[in-house]
Each structure stands twice: as C-alpha cells, then as structure tokens.
Design a protein around this motif. Sequence first.
Motif, PDB file in Angstrom:
ATOM      1  N   PHE A  52       0.816  -1.213   0.000  1.00  0.00           N
ATOM      2  CA  PHE A  52       0.000   0.000   0.000  1.00  0.00           C
ATOM      3  C   PHE A  52       0.849   1.264   0.000  1.00  0.00           C
ATOM      4  O   PHE A  52       0.323   2.353  -0.185  1.00  0.00           O
ATOM      5  CB  PHE A  52      -0.946  -0.010   1.200  1.00  0.00           C
ATOM      6  CG  PHE A  52      -1.835  -1.224   1.224  1.00  0.00           C
ATOM      7  CD1 PHE A  52      -2.788  -1.415   0.238  1.00  0.00           C
ATOM      8  CD2 PHE A  52      -1.694  -2.180   2.210  1.00  0.00           C
ATOM      9  CE1 PHE A  52      -3.607  -2.532   0.248  1.00  0.00           C
ATOM     10  CE2 PHE A  52      -2.511  -3.300   2.226  1.00  0.00           C
ATOM     11  CZ  PHE A  52      -3.467  -3.480   1.245  1.00  0.00           C
ATOM     12  N   ASP A  53       2.176   1.095   0.175  1.00  0.00           N
ATOM     13  CA  ASP A  53       3.056   2.251   0.213  1.00  0.00           C
ATOM     14  C   ASP A  53       3.495   2.701  -1.182  1.00  0.00           C
ATOM     15  O   ASP A  53       4.140   3.726  -1.320  1.00  0.00           O
ATOM     16  CB  ASP A  53       4.287   1.942   1.072  1.00  0.00           C
ATOM     17  CG  ASP A  53       5.051   0.732   0.584  1.00  0.00           C
ATOM     18  OD1 ASP A  53       4.407  -0.225   0.087  1.00  0.00           O
ATOM     19  OD2 ASP A  53       6.287   0.729   0.692  1.00  0.00           O
ATOM     20  N   LEU A  54       3.158   1.927  -2.227  1.00  0.00           N
ATOM     21  CA  LEU A  54       3.558   2.260  -3.598  1.00  0.00           C
ATOM     22  C   LEU A  54       2.343   2.681  -4.415  1.00  0.00           C
ATOM     23  O   LEU A  54       1.234   2.191  -4.203  1.00  0.00           O
ATOM     24  CB  LEU A  54       4.223   1.057  -4.262  1.00  0.00           C
ATOM     25  CG  LEU A  54       5.490   0.524  -3.586  1.00  0.00           C
ATOM     26  CD1 LEU A  54       5.960  -0.746  -4.273  1.00  0.00           C
ATOM     27  CD2 LEU A  54       6.588   1.570  -3.619  1.00  0.00           C
ATOM     28  N   THR A  55       2.583   3.554  -5.389  1.00  0.00           N
ATOM     29  CA  THR A  55       1.506   3.980  -6.279  1.00  0.00           C
ATOM     30  C   THR A  55       1.278   2.904  -7.331  1.00  0.00           C
ATOM     31  O   THR A  55       2.099   2.001  -7.524  1.00  0.00           O
ATOM     32  CB  THR A  55       1.861   5.303  -6.979  1.00  0.00           C
ATOM     33  OG1 THR A  55       2.962   5.081  -7.868  1.00  0.00           O
ATOM     34  CG2 THR A  55       2.208   6.389  -5.978  1.00  0.00           C
TER      35      THR A  55
END
Length: 127
Positions: free
Chosen positions: A19-22
């Motif tokens: 969830f930390d990456l686009t």
Amino acid sequence: MIVTTDGRGNEVRIITNRFDLTAEELGDLYRSRWQIEMFFRWVKQNLKLTCFYGDSENAVMNQIWICLIAYCLLLLMKLELGTSRTLTELIEALKELMWQPWLRMVAAVERKPSRTSRGRQKKQKDQ
C-alpha cells in the motif's frame, strides 16, 4: 488491486499488499520483474546455466558473470574464425580440443563434414 497496462497496451490487474507504492510504481515493478524473467530464460537457454552452486548474492552474481564472459569469448572465437558453425558446435570442438594448439582447433572447425546427411528419404513406389 491495481489496474495498469503492459507493453502492448493490454490491461493487467495486479493484486498487491504494498500500500506504500503507487499504481504506476507497482506497474513498473511488474514490468521490471518480467524483464528479469526473460533474462534468466535467455541465460538458461544460451549459457546452459540451470542451477546455482551458491546461495549468497555474490555467488550467484559471480556465476552469472562467468557464464556471460564465457559466452562473449565464444562469440569472439566464432568471429575470429569466421565460421558458420553454431555456438553448440564450437563448444563441442572446444571440449574435444581444449588442451590442443590453437591451429589444431582452427583446422577442426574449418574441416568439412566427412559425411553429409540428406535426412530421411521417402521410399520410391514401384510403378
């Protein structure tokens, strides 16, 4: 789940727990991973590297570099000899003549085949 496109413009759905990456970063990672898979497929087919003898990153990298260097040397030998023989045929010649003088290797590579095969022939029907 993210939706991105592959190199051909087809829609690709990727399920992730990052969830930390686009979505764009995940798509780029997926495409990079595929390039790595293609590289290892090429290595296995052309360099005959089917297993790694070490577990560390350094051992794996050393083995890959050694295979790439050997492949480059084989290509240079093919260019130097100016032969139409395949790399597999050159490897077989090298195995046979490893400790022989270079001129003997050149003679073996330039030698015409002693036998020519026309393949399996169909039997002629008697008329």
